[in-house]
Design a protein around this motif. Structure first.
Motif, PDB file in Angstrom:
ATOM      1  N   VAL A   1     -27.794  61.454 -12.456  1.00 30.41           N
ATOM      2  CA  VAL A   1     -28.985  62.084 -11.879  1.00 30.41           C
ATOM      3  C   VAL A   1     -28.575  63.271 -11.000  1.00 30.41           C
ATOM      4  CG1 VAL A   1     -30.858  61.751 -10.213  1.00 30.41           C
ATOM      5  CG2 VAL A   1     -30.400  60.007 -11.947  1.00 30.41           C
ATOM      6  N   ALA A   2     -27.541  63.039 -10.180  1.00 32.24           N
ATOM      7  CA  ALA A   2     -27.130  64.061  -9.212  1.00 32.24           C
ATOM      8  C   ALA A   2     -26.578  65.298  -9.907  1.00 32.24           C
ATOM      9  CB  ALA A   2     -26.096  63.488  -8.251  1.00 32.24           C
ATOM     10  N   PHE A   3     -25.694  65.070 -10.881  1.00 28.76           N
ATOM     11  CA  PHE A   3     -25.040  66.204 -11.543  1.00 28.76           C
ATOM     12  C   PHE A   3     -25.587  66.397 -12.948  1.00 28.76           C
ATOM     13  CE2 PHE A   3     -22.021  64.525  -8.391  1.00 28.76           C
ATOM     14  CZ  PHE A   3     -21.871  65.661  -7.603  1.00 28.76           C
ATOM     15  N   ASP A   4     -26.916  66.398 -13.063  1.00 23.99           N
ATOM     16  CA  ASP A   4     -27.588  66.528 -14.354  1.00 23.99           C
ATOM     17  C   ASP A   4     -27.465  67.961 -14.879  1.00 23.99           C
ATOM     18  OD1 ASP A   4     -29.188  66.318 -16.535  1.00 23.99           O
ATOM     19  OD2 ASP A   4     -30.933  65.509 -15.470  1.00 23.99           O
TER      20      ASP A   4
ATOM     21  N   ALA B   1     -25.378  68.576   4.070  1.00 18.77           N
ATOM     22  CA  ALA B   1     -25.617  69.045   2.697  1.00 18.77           C
ATOM     23  C   ALA B   1     -25.423  70.556   2.605  1.00 18.77           C
ATOM     24  CB  ALA B   1     -27.027  68.662   2.251  1.00 18.77           C
ATOM     25  N   VAL B   2     -26.003  71.275   3.573  1.00 20.02           N
ATOM     26  CA  VAL B   2     -25.880  72.732   3.571  1.00 20.02           C
ATOM     27  C   VAL B   2     -24.415  73.140   3.755  1.00 20.02           C
ATOM     28  CG1 VAL B   2     -26.435  74.802   4.913  1.00 20.02           C
ATOM     29  CG2 VAL B   2     -28.236  73.179   4.321  1.00 20.02           C
ATOM     30  N   VAL B   3     -23.728  72.453   4.685  1.00 22.67           N
ATOM     31  CA  VAL B   3     -22.321  72.780   4.943  1.00 22.67           C
ATOM     32  C   VAL B   3     -21.474  72.507   3.699  1.00 22.67           C
ATOM     33  CG1 VAL B   3     -20.284  72.157   6.306  1.00 22.67           C
ATOM     34  CG2 VAL B   3     -22.515  72.409   7.425  1.00 22.67           C
ATOM     35  N   ALA B   4     -21.702  71.343   3.074  1.00 20.74           N
ATOM     36  CA  ALA B   4     -20.913  70.983   1.892  1.00 20.74           C
ATOM     37  C   ALA B   4     -21.140  71.985   0.759  1.00 20.74           C
ATOM     38  CB  ALA B   4     -21.269  69.572   1.430  1.00 20.74           C
ATOM     39  N   GLY B   5     -22.404  72.369   0.554  1.00 16.95           N
ATOM     40  CA  GLY B   5     -22.713  73.340  -0.498  1.00 16.95           C
ATOM     41  C   GLY B   5     -22.057  74.681  -0.229  1.00 16.95           C
ATOM     42  N   GLY B   6     -22.105  75.110   1.037  1.00 13.14           N
ATOM     43  CA  GLY B   6     -21.476  76.378   1.411  1.00 13.14           C
ATOM     44  C   GLY B   6     -19.974  76.338   1.186  1.00 13.14           C
ATOM     45  N   LEU B   7     -19.357  75.233   1.579  1.00 15.92           N
ATOM     46  CA  LEU B   7     -17.905  75.108   1.414  1.00 15.92           C
ATOM     47  C   LEU B   7     -17.527  75.053  -0.069  1.00 15.92           C
ATOM     48  CD1 LEU B   7     -16.916  72.597   4.254  1.00 15.92           C
ATOM     49  CD2 LEU B   7     -16.458  75.055   4.139  1.00 15.92           C
ATOM     50  N   LEU B   8     -18.331  74.318  -0.847  1.00 13.99           N
ATOM     51  CA  LEU B   8     -18.035  74.259  -2.286  1.00 13.99           C
ATOM     52  C   LEU B   8     -18.133  75.654  -2.899  1.00 13.99           C
ATOM     53  CD1 LEU B   8     -17.426  72.646  -4.881  1.00 13.99           C
ATOM     54  CD2 LEU B   8     -19.891  72.367  -5.180  1.00 13.99           C
ATOM     55  N   GLY B   9     -19.174  76.399  -2.514  1.00 16.19           N
ATOM     56  CA  GLY B   9     -19.334  77.763  -3.031  1.00 16.19           C
ATOM     57  C   GLY B   9     -18.146  78.643  -2.660  1.00 16.19           C
ATOM     58  N   ALA B  10     -17.782  78.624  -1.386  1.00 15.68           N
ATOM     59  CA  ALA B  10     -16.668  79.455  -0.920  1.00 15.68           C
ATOM     60  C   ALA B  10     -15.367  79.019  -1.593  1.00 15.68           C
ATOM     61  CB  ALA B  10     -16.553  79.355   0.595  1.00 15.68           C
ATOM     62  N   GLY B  11     -15.154  77.711  -1.690  1.00 11.74           N
ATOM     63  CA  GLY B  11     -13.925  77.210  -2.303  1.00 11.74           C
ATOM     64  C   GLY B  11     -13.848  77.567  -3.780  1.00 11.74           C
ATOM     65  N   LEU B  12     -14.997  77.452  -4.459  1.00 14.20           N
ATOM     66  CA  LEU B  12     -15.031  77.786  -5.883  1.00 14.20           C
ATOM     67  C   LEU B  12     -14.751  79.280  -6.086  1.00 14.20           C
ATOM     68  CD1 LEU B  12     -15.572  76.308  -8.528  1.00 14.20           C
ATOM     69  CD2 LEU B  12     -17.996  76.842  -8.273  1.00 14.20           C
ATOM     70  N   ALA B  13     -15.275  80.107  -5.182  1.00 14.35           N
ATOM     71  CA  ALA B  13     -15.028  81.549  -5.266  1.00 14.35           C
ATOM     72  C   ALA B  13     -13.536  81.830  -5.118  1.00 14.35           C
ATOM     73  CB  ALA B  13     -15.814  82.284  -4.186  1.00 14.35           C
TER      74      ALA B  13
ATOM     75  N   PHE C   1     -23.667  72.071  -6.970  1.00  9.36           N
ATOM     76  CA  PHE C   1     -24.190  72.275  -5.608  1.00  9.36           C
ATOM     77  C   PHE C   1     -25.312  71.272  -5.323  1.00  9.36           C
ATOM     78  CE2 PHE C   1     -22.998  76.755  -6.856  1.00  9.36           C
ATOM     79  CZ  PHE C   1     -21.832  76.778  -6.125  1.00  9.36           C
ATOM     80  N   TRP C   2     -26.218  71.189  -6.287  1.00  9.32           N
ATOM     81  CA  TRP C   2     -27.384  70.301  -6.181  1.00  9.32           C
ATOM     82  C   TRP C   2     -26.930  68.858  -5.944  1.00  9.32           C
ATOM     83  CZ3 TRP C   2     -32.803  70.825  -6.814  1.00  9.32           C
ATOM     84  CH2 TRP C   2     -33.503  69.683  -7.187  1.00  9.32           C
ATOM     85  N   GLY C   3     -26.000  68.396  -6.780  1.00  7.33           N
ATOM     86  CA  GLY C   3     -25.537  67.010  -6.691  1.00  7.33           C
ATOM     87  C   GLY C   3     -24.752  66.740  -5.420  1.00  7.33           C
ATOM     88  N   LEU C   4     -23.903  67.687  -5.056  1.00  8.40           N
ATOM     89  CA  LEU C   4     -23.128  67.511  -3.826  1.00  8.40           C
ATOM     90  C   LEU C   4     -24.053  67.420  -2.613  1.00  8.40           C
ATOM     91  CD1 LEU C   4     -20.148  67.440  -2.785  1.00  8.40           C
ATOM     92  CD2 LEU C   4     -20.436  69.851  -2.227  1.00  8.40           C
ATOM     93  N   GLY C   5     -25.076  68.291  -2.605  1.00 11.92           N
ATOM     94  CA  GLY C   5     -26.066  68.246  -1.522  1.00 11.92           C
ATOM     95  C   GLY C   5     -26.802  66.917  -1.494  1.00 11.92           C
TER      96      GLY C   5
ATOM     97  N   ILE D   1     -27.847  77.043  -0.375  1.00  7.34           N
ATOM     98  CA  ILE D   1     -29.273  76.973  -0.739  1.00  7.34           C
ATOM     99  C   ILE D   1     -29.507  75.912  -1.816  1.00  7.34           C
ATOM    100  CG2 ILE D   1     -31.170  78.242  -1.853  1.00  7.34           C
ATOM    101  CD1 ILE D   1     -30.075  80.776  -0.456  1.00  7.34           C
ATOM    102  N   ALA D   2     -28.658  75.935  -2.867  1.00  8.72           N
ATOM    103  CA  ALA D   2     -28.836  74.966  -3.956  1.00  8.72           C
ATOM    104  C   ALA D   2     -28.584  73.541  -3.461  1.00  8.72           C
ATOM    105  CB  ALA D   2     -27.903  75.310  -5.119  1.00  8.72           C
ATOM    106  N   SER D   3     -27.628  73.394  -2.546  1.00  4.48           N
ATOM    107  CA  SER D   3     -27.338  72.077  -1.979  1.00  4.48           C
ATOM    108  C   SER D   3     -28.507  71.551  -1.155  1.00  4.48           C
ATOM    109  CB  SER D   3     -26.117  72.169  -1.057  1.00  4.48           C
ATOM    110  OG  SER D   3     -24.995  71.694  -1.709  1.00  4.48           O
ATOM    111  N   LEU D   4     -29.108  72.470  -0.396  1.00  5.45           N
ATOM    112  CA  LEU D   4     -30.259  72.075   0.424  1.00  5.45           C
ATOM    113  C   LEU D   4     -31.390  71.574  -0.470  1.00  5.45           C
ATOM    114  CD1 LEU D   4     -31.690  71.935   3.169  1.00  5.45           C
ATOM    115  CD2 LEU D   4     -32.370  74.318   2.863  1.00  5.45           C
ATOM    116  N   ALA D   5     -31.633  72.283  -1.578  1.00 12.88           N
ATOM    117  CA  ALA D   5     -32.673  71.851  -2.514  1.00 12.88           C
ATOM    118  C   ALA D   5     -32.349  70.461  -3.054  1.00 12.88           C
ATOM    119  CB  ALA D   5     -32.794  72.859  -3.662  1.00 12.88           C
ATOM    120  N   GLY D   6     -31.080  70.251  -3.423  1.00 12.97           N
ATOM    121  CA  GLY D   6     -30.671  68.944  -3.937  1.00 12.97           C
ATOM    122  C   GLY D   6     -30.864  67.846  -2.906  1.00 12.97           C
TER     123      GLY D   6
END
Lengths: 309, 246
Positions: free
Chosen positions: A230-233, A89-101, A63-67, A211-216
């Motif tokens: 760095v992004a996907f550490d 970033a927020v949209v991508a993180g949300g979509l990744l979360g929903a898709g992963l679920a 999430f962090w790296g994608l954001g 949320i995690a994407s926004l932080a990233g």
């Protein structure tokens, strides 16, 4: 769940004000600590949200790296200013979360955890394999003409942390909390009470991912440089769970107290053993093991216990 | 009216036919007992009805609709409630919060506020006698009280049909008497109950129809008095008398 005490509310408000005011005090070291605490608090709150539904994540760096990439790429390629770049970033993180679920479906426990780890590693490899977009292993610098200034970024991170904390609080007071906690305790039995696990999994992972994407994303503007490593550490993934475990899992203040304690402790050991490379990390690791053994409920558990006495 | 119709259902696990071409019908308002020796397929049958397993063949109708293969949460929302033989409390939640989950997500739960749901739960806890334990953690309850909690959770979903899997298993004599009294009160509200039970005196006190399951098939069904007098039932439970065995 009992309503929070007046002291707890007062403390939370004071912490929020402090986090917002510190960047304006003109003390770079303190501002830096404030930034790190708030960024860590955001991913810790996000991790704790998922854990509260029985979903242990080993892939928060995804999430962090994608954001991070969503923000920097929309700035560099589309000329999006700082605040606007946070939206993708927020949209991508949300979509990744929903898709992963959706993809992990009914996976639980360690199987779910491994699939999140694989997702974050997969994204890292993907970022390396798309040099035209991400700059590949050479990395990518933020277009410096777009830099909004340190003040904007230093203010954005406490705002993000406060929003994350408020979302976590709102969920904990809502009807959804009952379904999420039931799922954590016994997902099979919760279904006989009308809880459709997949719906709540998609919902909570979309929110936690955003949320995690926004932080990233905010952190990427702070750093100004990205590469897949760095992004996907993996460290992001580990930090995201250390803070809530230290502070107290499944509790509201746990991730925040844990974030403050983690950063404070890191600073402390660095000041003490800074000359000796690796020692501060070793000490941090040992203390963490001790805390998990002695305080399985984290610092929040310790506070509750002492108050009861 | 028939609330539940199981028609020619078969469920195999590998080579074992746990449920073998089984049919049964439960009428509204009935208290329907299911008995059978260990391994007869009682819990498997309940799993098939409540959507925790899908039958290989056959169909299940609930409240006039075919529900074969629907997931448990969908069946709950249509008015099915089920307790588990091995108690499944949400151990880290309080007793009332356990029950709240049922009150919020079952068929009448959607439009309900938290306060309204709490009222429903308080009534359910009152009915099973757990009012004093409402704020205890479910994991800290005795097994007898955890069984009562199972029952309270079912009640809070306000089911049209309750399926109870050995709610009396592991209880002391006194607790069983309490539980029978509770179920009698629930019966008086017009509930339809399907119960799996090992204690014959519980069946004879509560049920008006008994279904005997043996190796996944129907062995016999009838009134409790017919069932305990039936030679094949006695044989399935106790074996043949010695003089006729040779």
């Amino acid at each position: 769940m009992n309503p929070p005490s007046a002291a707890a509310i007062l403390l939370a408000v004071a912490a929020a004000i402090a986090a917002l005011v510190i960047p304006f005090l003109g003390m770079p070291l303190l501002t830096d600590i404030d930034f790190r605490i708030c960024a860590l608090a955001m991913i810790a709150i996000s991790w704790n949200m998922m854990a509260g539904a029985g979903l242990v994540s080993l892939g928060h760096s995804a999430f962090w790296g994608l954001g991070s990439y969503a923000a920097i790429l929309s700035a560099n390629d589309l000329g999006a200013p700082f605040v606007v770049s946070l939206v993708p970033a927020v949209v991508a993180g949300g979509l990744l979360g929903a898709g992963l679920a959706r993809m992990t479906g009914r996976l639980r426990g360690i199987y779910f955890a491994i699939s999140t780890l694989a997702t974050s590693e997969g994204l890292r490899v993907l970022a390396t394999m798309l040099p035209d977009l991400t700059g590949g292993g050479n990395g990518l610098y933020l277009d410096s003409t777009l830099f909004p200034g340190n003040a904007a970024i230093s203010l954005a991170i406490p705002c993000g942390a406060i929003v994350a904390a408020l979302i976590a609080w709102a969920i904990s007071r809502s009807r959804y909390a009952f379904a999420l906690r039931a799922m954590r305790n016994n997902e099979a039995a919760s279904q006989m009470l009308g809880v459709a696990p997949i719906r709540f999994r998609v919902g909570i992972m979309a929110v936690a991912g955003a949320i995690a994407s926004l932080a990233g994303a905010i952190n990427a503007w702070h750093g100004g440089y990205l590469d897949p490593g760095v992004a996907f550490d993996l460290k992001t993934t580990i930090d995201a769970q250390i803070a809530p475990i230290l502070g107290g899992v499944y509790t509201l203040p746990g991730p925040i107290i844990g974030a403050i304690a983690t950063i404070a402790f890191e600073e402390f050991t660095r000041a003490l053993f800074g000359g000796m490379v690796g020692i501060s990390l070793l000490v941090f690791g040992l203390v963490l093991v001790a805390v998990v053994l002695v305080l399985p409920q984290g610092l929040v558990g310790l506070l509750r216990k002492t108050r009861r006495r | 009216m028939n609330i539940l119709e199981v028609e020619a259902v078969t469920k195999s696990f590998g080579g074992l036919r746990a449920i073998d071409d089984l049919s049964l019908t439960v009428r509204s308002g009935q208290c329907f007992g299911i008995i059978g020796a260990n391994g007869a397929g009682k819990t498997t049958l309940l799993n098939l009805i409540t959507g925790y397993a899908s039958p290989n063949t056959g169909s299940i109708r609930f409240d006039g609709h075919v529900v074969t293969g629907l997931p448990p949460y969908e069946l709950c929302r249509r008015g099915m409630g089920r307790s588990f033989q091995i108690v499944q409390p949400f151990a880290e939640m309080t007793v009332i919060d356990n029950v709240m989950t049922g009150a919020l997500y079952s068929r009448n739960g959607r439009g309900r506020s938290l306060a309204q749901a709490r009222t429903v739960c308080e009534q359910a806890l009152e009915l099973v006698g757990l009012t004093e334990q409402a704020n205890d953690l479910a994991g800290s309850l005795t097994i007898g009280r955890q069984k009562k909690l199972e029952l309270a959770r079912v009640l809070a979903t306000e089911p049209k049909l309750m399926l109870l899997d050995e709610v009396m298993g592991g209880l002391t004599r006194g607790e069983i008497e309490d539980c029978i009294a509770t179920l009698e009160r629930i019966k008086d509200t017009g509930a339809t109950i399907v119960m799996i039970e090992h204690h014959v005196h519980v069946i004879t006190r509560l049920c008006d129809h008994v279904f005997v399951l043996d190796f996944g098939r129907a062995l016999f069904e009838g009134t409790p008095a017919d069932v305990i007098a039936h030679p094949e039932v006695i044989q399935a439970y106790l074996g043949k008398p010695q003089e006729t065995q040779s």
